[in-house]
Design an enzyme around this catalytic site. Structure first.
Site: not given
Length: 431
Positions: A299, A302, A308, A370
């Site tokens: 975002r 952030k 991501y 992750h």
């Protein structure tokens, strides 16, 4: 097999080209880390808690970049993907997880999916008996009323349903395919559908964009999609696009990387991408790649986060296809619209645990979530259509290809689509 992915314009023949005609593979040069230090964040003498956290992360990343700069002087193949370490960590996690994973007892199909997909990316195989054991466990998570639960005896939920179907399609055996009760699964999807085209995560549960994506992904993969089931879904998805350009979990909320991927992928599965404000979306997502770290943030304002690498990076193959359809000369035929080498550097230099597994960012502990999404993003960054590969470091760093809509291996996705397309589509209507 049909040329188009059912109901959408996501061309399977494009992915077939990647699979069968790799045109070249090359080791890419790393960036000059001295040169990119000018990209470090500057707080303009107005520090905030957010800026202080950003600078701490950049300091830890810079330390690793400086260390790597010394290593690469004597090891021209650096950075190296620690394949064996990651595979060992993942295989151990199939049978043993530390106490910290107790909070995911209602997410056990997710644990299977994250591990299996990561092993798939690493070209690691499992013994036949182990595959069958996993299939049988996931079968115990399937509910009599349809769909899959987070564990045996729990209630059905769209998130573990997506994870279970992805895991079973990744395994790709006849036993794995046949254990999915397609008619009951479609019945479950009807039970969580809202009249406005949104989907609850479970009966009476929260409504957000994950629900539409999860429902569409499993419906397409196992061939239970009907237009009636997803009537109005595209309009509801578009209502989640924000003023920033990304997608939020529900109308009126903040744009977010995971939700943005879900929104764009869902529109692709519906063949309704033209409804999206693509210029606004593109502006938002390209600005999520961090100029110094090279990874993506989820975002605005952030911190960088390894997961991501896929949630943001995985949207670029979808974007590329959409933009090519609009104007074939508008996009490069050599690379995605983000800095692929920079992302690979962040993953390989900053996100690998030396004992196996990958992390959110330096100083964070490893975990299988992750590991899965960081490796998925690494695969996207390494490959382009028409078989073009751009590998940072040793060529042995190259991972298997993924199907970006589903985030399972390309081979696994195509095999599952081919298998289930031979079966009839249940025509159940809402009760």
């Amino acid at each position: 097999m049909c040329t188009e992915l059912q109901g959408s314009r996501y061309q399977n023949n494009t992915f077939q080209a990647i699979r069968v005609s790799r045109s070249f593979s090359m080791a890419a040069n790393v960036r000059s880390f001295e040169a990119i230090k000018k990209e470090r964040f500057k707080d303009e003498n107005c520090p905030t808690p957010t800026s202080e956290e950003q600078m701490k992360v950049e300091e830890s990343v810079e330390q690793l970049f400086d260390l790597f700069s010394k290593i690469v002087e004597i090891d021209l193949d650096a950075p190296t993907l620690l394949r064996l370490h990651h595979a060992t960590f993942l295989k151990k996690s199939l049978t043993y997880l530390p106490n910290a994973y107790q909070c995911l007892d209602a997410s056990r199909p997710w644990l299977c999916y994250w591990i299996l997909h990561s092993l798939e990316l690493l070209d690691e195989t499992l013994a036949t008996e182990d595959i069958s054991k996993i299939v049988q466990f996931l079968g115990k998570c399937q509910c009599p009323e349809g769909g899959f639960a987070g564990g045996p005896g729990q209630f059905p939920h769209l998130a573990p349903t997506y994870a279970a179907v992805n895991a079973l399609c990744t395994l790709g055996t006849e036993e794995a395919y046949s254990i999915i009760d397609r008619e009951q699964l479609q019945k479950f999807l009807w039970s969580v559908r809202s009249p406005d085209g949104a989907f609850m995560m479970h009966p009476g549960g929260e409504v957000d964009i994950r629900g539409v994506y999860c429902a569409l992904a499993v419906a397409r993969l196992v061939n239970i999609y009907t237009d009636a089931l997803f009537d109005n879904s595209a309009s509801w998805i578009i209502s989640c696009q924000t003023y920033e350009g990304g997608f939020s979990g529900s109308p009126g909320m903040e744009a977010h990387g995971g939700y943005a991927f879900c929104g764009l992928a869902a529109l692709s599965l519906l063949g309704k991408e033209q409804l999206c404000d693509m210029k606004s979306f593109l502006r938002w997502i390209v600005n999520r790649q961090m100029r110094f770290e090279g990874g993506f943030q989820g975002r605005t304002n952030k911190l960088v986060d390894g997961c991501y690498s896929f949630w943001q990076g995985g949207a670029f193959p979808l974007l590329h296809r959409i933009l090519m359809q609009e104007d074939g000369n508008a996009v490069s035929m050599e690379r995605w619209l983000f800095h692929q080498e920079a992302l690979q550097e962040y993953v390989l230099i900053c996100c690998q645990n030396s004992s196996g597994g990958l992390v959110d960012k330096p100083t964070k502990p490893r975990d299988i979530y992750h590991t899965c999404y960081t490796l998925s993003g690494l695969s996207v960054a390494q490959h382009f259509v028409h078989g073009k590969a751009n590998i940072v470091g040793n060529r042995n760093n190259e991972l298997a290809l993924i199907h970006p809509v589903y985030n399972i291996g390309l081979e696994a996705a195509l095999n599952a689509l081919q298998y289930f397309q031979r079966l009839h589509i249940p025509q159940r209507q809402p009760s």
